[in-house]
Design an enzyme around this catalytic site. Structure first.
Site, short mmCIF file in Angstrom:
data_model
loop_
_atom_site.label_atom_id
_atom_site.label_comp_id
_atom_site.label_asym_id
_atom_site.label_seq_id
_atom_site.Cartn_x
_atom_site.Cartn_y
_atom_site.Cartn_z
N HIS A 45 1.88 4.57 -2.89
CA HIS A 45 1.99 6.02 -2.70
C HIS A 45 3.40 6.51 -3.07
CE1 HIS A 45 -1.91 6.40 -0.88
NE2 HIS A 45 -1.61 5.69 0.20
N HIS A 69 0.83 -1.21 0.00
CA HIS A 69 0.00 0.00 0.00
C HIS A 69 0.87 1.26 0.00
CE1 HIS A 69 -3.67 2.33 1.01
NE2 HIS A 69 -2.80 3.11 1.66
N GLU A 70 1.81 1.31 0.92
CA GLU A 70 2.65 2.51 1.03
C GLU A 70 3.59 2.63 -0.17
OE1 GLU A 70 1.86 4.68 3.08
OE2 GLU A 70 0.56 3.47 4.34
#
Length: 453
Positions: free
Chosen positions: A22, A18-19
């Site tokens: 980003h 997820h990170e």
């Protein structure tokens, strides 16, 4: 120990992906990333590549993570680096950076489903066990032993059913979406004509739990009513039952499959006492009659019958394996279907048509992580894919403090031409935190009730 390790690994992988979504898109958009952290609290390990502005860190509490970008709203930015700050990026870049985290989780789910499709997995065949008494399946005329060839919803095209998991997926969608499910069957007294309609639209499917499938009447796949390993000194041993015996009848009730036989054994307690019955069995082609007196055992608040033997053979298994393109496409479509079903379920909970008991928290996730890991790599990958979809969908909800909340702000900015004011942002953030805390509290309460209630 396995449960803890599987849970921590799952959290680490899902948060990191997820990170990283980003981070990767932020770098691609020309934003300076100051820190990439997995977890919160005390830093356990940190590193920084030579020539890179980003510090990577692993922290003590791996319950989340963050990507810290250069931003004038958080700290003064040198004049020469203002073009690298997140807040100075065009709207399309900010939208892409924020959406990249949830999208990364959804892409991970696609990849995991595809890997399982490519490597192959064994599922029980789509052969029906005897239906629960009074269930929708029984009312539709099912008796057990039917093989499901195709299934579909009222207004949709009938699709091939390759395994019992495919059938469960149809039934789950039908129950939660209020749609009847049409089945094409072969089996006892049937042809491949689509002659069975399960009227799921009339049922109350507010909770997606085991009771849902009991109401439908399809709890598990068909298994032959065979006696397995017999415990020495137990009721089965005392009655003379042997491993390999096929049970044809209990009392006056013909036995169709192992599931029905287990129900009959459990129900052999009358007024707190076990009732002996005559069993007709097939032992290597020889028909015998044996009187069996089950033993009573406490199961929660109920007193049930037990015979001290494994009941029911392994179900017939089918191996599902797909080629490169087909396996990947099925990964895409399954991720899409699970995402839509998750959104519909959340919508039903919001308007009160589904119970908040469907929410699960970290304890339930940890429990399933351990159970899936114990079943093997394939089941663990399927578990990871499901949680990754849930994480991706959850983060896209228009709830302040989540990625979807920020996307909601950017939608406002795109429509009005001006960003959300700081005062409104602060108010919405506080409300978002309160809602998120409430949801987490409900999920944790559900976990404790399921596991320890």
């Amino acid at each position: 120990m396995l449960t803890v390790a599987a849970f921590v690994l799952a959290l680490g992988v899902l948060i990191a992906i997820h990170e990283y979504g980003h981070y990767r898109v932020a770098v691609a958009c020309g934003v300076k990333v100051l820190r990439f952290s997995i977890g919160f609290g005390k830093t356990l390990y940190r590193w920084q590549r030579k020539g890179s502005a980003t510090e990577f860190a692993l922290c003590a509490f791996p319950v989340g993570g963050y990507v810290k970008m250069l931003d004038e709203r958080e700290a003064p930015v040198p004049e020469g680096e203002r073009h690298l700050a997140f807040n100075n990026q065009p709207l399309r870049s900010r939208v892409a950076i924020v959406a990249a985290g949830p999208v990364a989780n959804l892409l991970l789910a696609v990849l995991l489903y595809a890997v399982v499709n490519w490597s192959g997995v064994q599922y029980p065949a789509a052969i029906l066990a005897s239906p629960e008494a009074g269930s929708i399946a029984q009312q539709a005329g099912l008796v057990g032993g039917e093989r499901v060839q195709r299934a579909g919803f009222a207004d949709d095209e009938m699709k091939s059913v390759a395994s019992f998991e495919d059938l469960r997926w149809f039934l789950t969608r039908g129950a939660l979406e209020g749609q009847d499910v049409q089945l094409e069957l072969t089996g006892p007294g049937r042809t491949t004509t689509g002659d069975v309609l399960l009227k799921l639209s009339a049922m109350d499917a507010s909770e997606a739990n085991a009771d849902l499938f009991r109401k439908i009447g399809v709890v598990g796949p068909y298994t032959r009513p065979v006696i397995g390993e017999v415990m020495a000194g137990a009721a089965a041993d005392k009655a003379g039952l042997r491993e390999g015996d096929v049970v044809r009848q209990v009392g006056s009730v013909p036995v169709v499959d192992g599931q029905q036989l287990r129900r009959l054994i459990r129900a052999s307690i009358v007024n707190g006492r076990t009732v002996p019955s005559t069993w007709k069995i097939d032992r290597a082609g020889i028909e015998l009659e044996i009187i069996v007196t089950p033993e009573s055992r406490q199961d929660g608040e109920l007193l049930v019958g037990r015979i001290g033997a494994y009941v029911g053979a392994m179900p017939e298994l089918v191996t599902m394996r797909y080629g490169a393109v087909d396996g990947l496409w099925r990964g895409v479509t399954h991720t899409w279907d699970v995402s839509l079903l998750t959104l519909r379920m959340m919508g039903k909970m919001l308007i009160g048509e589904a119970s908040v008991k469907n929410l699960s928290g970290p304890l339930t996730i940890a429990d399933y992580a351990g159970k899936s890991a114990a079943m093997g790599l394939t089941q663990y990958l399927l578990f990871l894919a499901l949680i990754s979809v849930s994480l991706g969908v959850l983060n896209l909800l228009p709830l302040p403090v989540l990625d979807g909340g920020h996307l909601m702000y950017y939608l406002w900015e795109g429509v009005t031409g001006k960003p959300v004011s700081d005062a409104w942002m602060e108010t919405l953030q506080r409300g978002g935190v309160a809602i998120l805390f409430l949801l987490m509290s409900i999920a944790l309460f559900n976990d404790i009730t399921r596991l320890f209630g």
